[in-house]
Design an enzyme around this catalytic site. Sequence first.
Site, short mmCIF file in Angstrom:
data_model
loop_
_atom_site.label_atom_id
_atom_site.label_comp_id
_atom_site.label_asym_id
_atom_site.label_seq_id
_atom_site.Cartn_x
_atom_site.Cartn_y
_atom_site.Cartn_z
N LYS A 20 0.86 -1.19 0.00
CA LYS A 20 0.00 0.00 0.00
C LYS A 20 0.89 1.22 0.00
CE LYS A 20 -4.43 0.94 0.11
NZ LYS A 20 -5.53 0.11 -0.40
P1 NAD Z 1 -13.04 7.65 -2.84
O1 NAD Z 1 -12.03 8.68 -2.51
O2 NAD Z 1 -13.45 7.44 -4.26
O3 NAD Z 1 -14.40 7.92 -2.00
C1 NAD Z 1 -14.43 8.08 -0.62
C2 NAD Z 1 -15.84 8.50 -0.23
O4 NAD Z 1 -15.96 8.50 1.19
C3 NAD Z 1 -16.21 9.91 -0.69
O5 NAD Z 1 -17.57 9.91 -1.09
C4 NAD Z 1 -16.05 10.76 0.58
O6 NAD Z 1 -16.90 11.90 0.59
C5 NAD Z 1 -16.49 9.75 1.62
N1 NAD Z 1 -15.98 10.01 2.96
C6 NAD Z 1 -14.73 10.38 3.35
N2 NAD Z 1 -14.69 10.51 4.68
C7 NAD Z 1 -15.91 10.19 5.14
C8 NAD Z 1 -16.50 10.11 6.42
N3 NAD Z 1 -15.79 10.39 7.52
N4 NAD Z 1 -17.80 9.75 6.52
C9 NAD Z 1 -18.52 9.46 5.43
N5 NAD Z 1 -18.04 9.51 4.18
C10 NAD Z 1 -16.74 9.87 4.05
O7 NAD Z 1 -12.50 6.28 -2.20
P2 NAD Z 1 -12.85 4.79 -2.63
O8 NAD Z 1 -11.85 4.34 -3.63
O9 NAD Z 1 -14.29 4.67 -2.90
O10 NAD Z 1 -12.47 4.00 -1.28
C11 NAD Z 1 -13.37 3.90 -0.20
C12 NAD Z 1 -12.94 2.77 0.72
O11 NAD Z 1 -12.91 1.55 0.00
C13 NAD Z 1 -11.53 2.90 1.32
O12 NAD Z 1 -11.52 2.30 2.59
C14 NAD Z 1 -10.68 2.09 0.36
O13 NAD Z 1 -9.48 1.64 0.96
C15 NAD Z 1 -11.64 0.95 0.07
N6 NAD Z 1 -11.37 0.20 -1.16
C16 NAD Z 1 -11.34 0.83 -2.37
C17 NAD Z 1 -11.16 0.09 -3.52
C18 NAD Z 1 -11.20 0.70 -4.91
O14 NAD Z 1 -11.21 -0.06 -5.87
N7 NAD Z 1 -11.27 2.01 -5.05
C19 NAD Z 1 -10.94 -1.30 -3.44
C20 NAD Z 1 -10.98 -1.91 -2.19
C21 NAD Z 1 -11.21 -1.15 -1.06
#
Ligand code: NAD
Length: 422
Positions: free
Chosen positions: A110
């Site tokens: 990561k």
């Molecule tokens: P992103 O940046 O696209 O979206 C994050 C979202 O969370 C946004 O809508 C933001 O407004 C919201 N957010 C941030 N802080 C917040 C809070 N305190 N309360 C409520 N909403 C909040 O990120 P993403 O890629 O969608 O990732 C989200 C989660 O999923 C992370 O934990 C990431 O590690 C995990 N993840 C992502 C992927 C991927 O393919 N992108 C894969 C596996 C896991």
Amino acid sequence: MAPVTANEFNVYESAEARFEEAAKRLGLEDGLYRYMKYPNKEITVYIPVTLDNGKLEVFTGYRVHHSIVRGPCKGGIRFDKNVTLDEVRALAAWMTWKCAVVNIPFGGAKGGVICDPSTLSRGELERITRRYTAELSEWIGPERDVPAPDIGTNEQTMAWVMDTYSMHVRHTTTAVVTGKPVELGGSRGRKEATGRGCMIVCDRAIERMGLKREQTRVIVQGFGNVGSMAAMLMHEAGYKIVGAADVHGALYNENGFDIPKMIDWMYVKRKPLPEFPQGGTKFSSQEVLFQPCDILLPAAVENQITTQNAHRVQAKILCEGANGPTTSAADGIMDSKGVFVIPDILANAGGVSVSYFEWVQDRQGFFWRENEVNERLRDIMEHSFDEVVRYAETHGVNNRIAAYMLAIDRVAIALKLRGIYA
Ligand code: NAD
């Protein structure tokens, strides 16, 4: 019994507590336990960037390689003001276990840069990305470590990483990152993959409970890549999305939201989620988690369900789209309430599964149709879900510890076969 941590909100301690419990139950040999507990390598880089106002700023970035035992490292890059080395360490270890749970040939890594993307221009973000990549150019590569998007990074970020790396090695190397635009060797279906994976495991879970999609109410916290795609696909499939949250706040409406309109409101009209005209009751981003629903799908950040609030969860199913949304200390409370937990290392593994397909396609130079990608993703997610649930039932542990045990065992087998290079 809930795993004990000194600081409930330290994600590294939370990840470790689950690892410890799973390793103990597996009876993992002492040496193997120590080998897997610690990361392979931790790199800190200081990234000098000239801001648009002409001032020089230095950002701190990390890349942690947790394991290369089952294949090259794989893991996202996070741009966020709250990034810490402990957080990156935890996320790197989770990637190792996640790739092993879904049985794809990668280890775990990561990366993160401490910065607030909402205050940086496109040019500044590009310069941070390029310098971060340049500093890491010896450590990443299709056979070494393959980054992907995470919070605060996206397809464009991956395009810059790919271009910078390619300039350094002096040939275009699309397989160095995944989650790229389709025009640059990205995979069809990657953007939706994590959300689609969440839906597939939810389908499996409701089937076990005899629920139909149409009668299943879902609350989604986080409306970025994972949350918005999960909400969109689940809405299209018939689920009722009754709650939605982003960083600005949340809305709850028991009649369900029109998700395409909500996505248009946020991403085309660029308006805040809590102002969505279809209405509903406003809540804080965290409070919405405790409203009535059947599936709770946290898809934002860590440490949302804790010992202070887990008793208030009303859902039957917790599908962890985010990494680490539940603290290890809260696991026992969820168990005692009888919540069916689909742990992060399984629930959100759809993203890395299609990242694996992207890496395969880039290396083959031959690209698959979207329905081929989605079909293979469904195979992986359904099979992995069934394996984890069966393992939990056979060994009398919860789904999370079952997923860790399955994963640790797979890494241990590979490690024993490889042996230790002196
Ligand atoms: P992103 O940046 O696209 O979206 C994050 C979202 O969370 C946004 O809508 C933001 O407004 C919201 N957010 C941030 N802080 C917040 C809070 N305190 N309360 C409520 N909403 C909040 O990120 P993403 O890629 O969608 O990732 C989200 C989660 O999923 C992370 O934990 C990431 O590690 C995990 N993840 C992502 C992927 C991927 O393919 N992108 C894969 C596996 C896991």
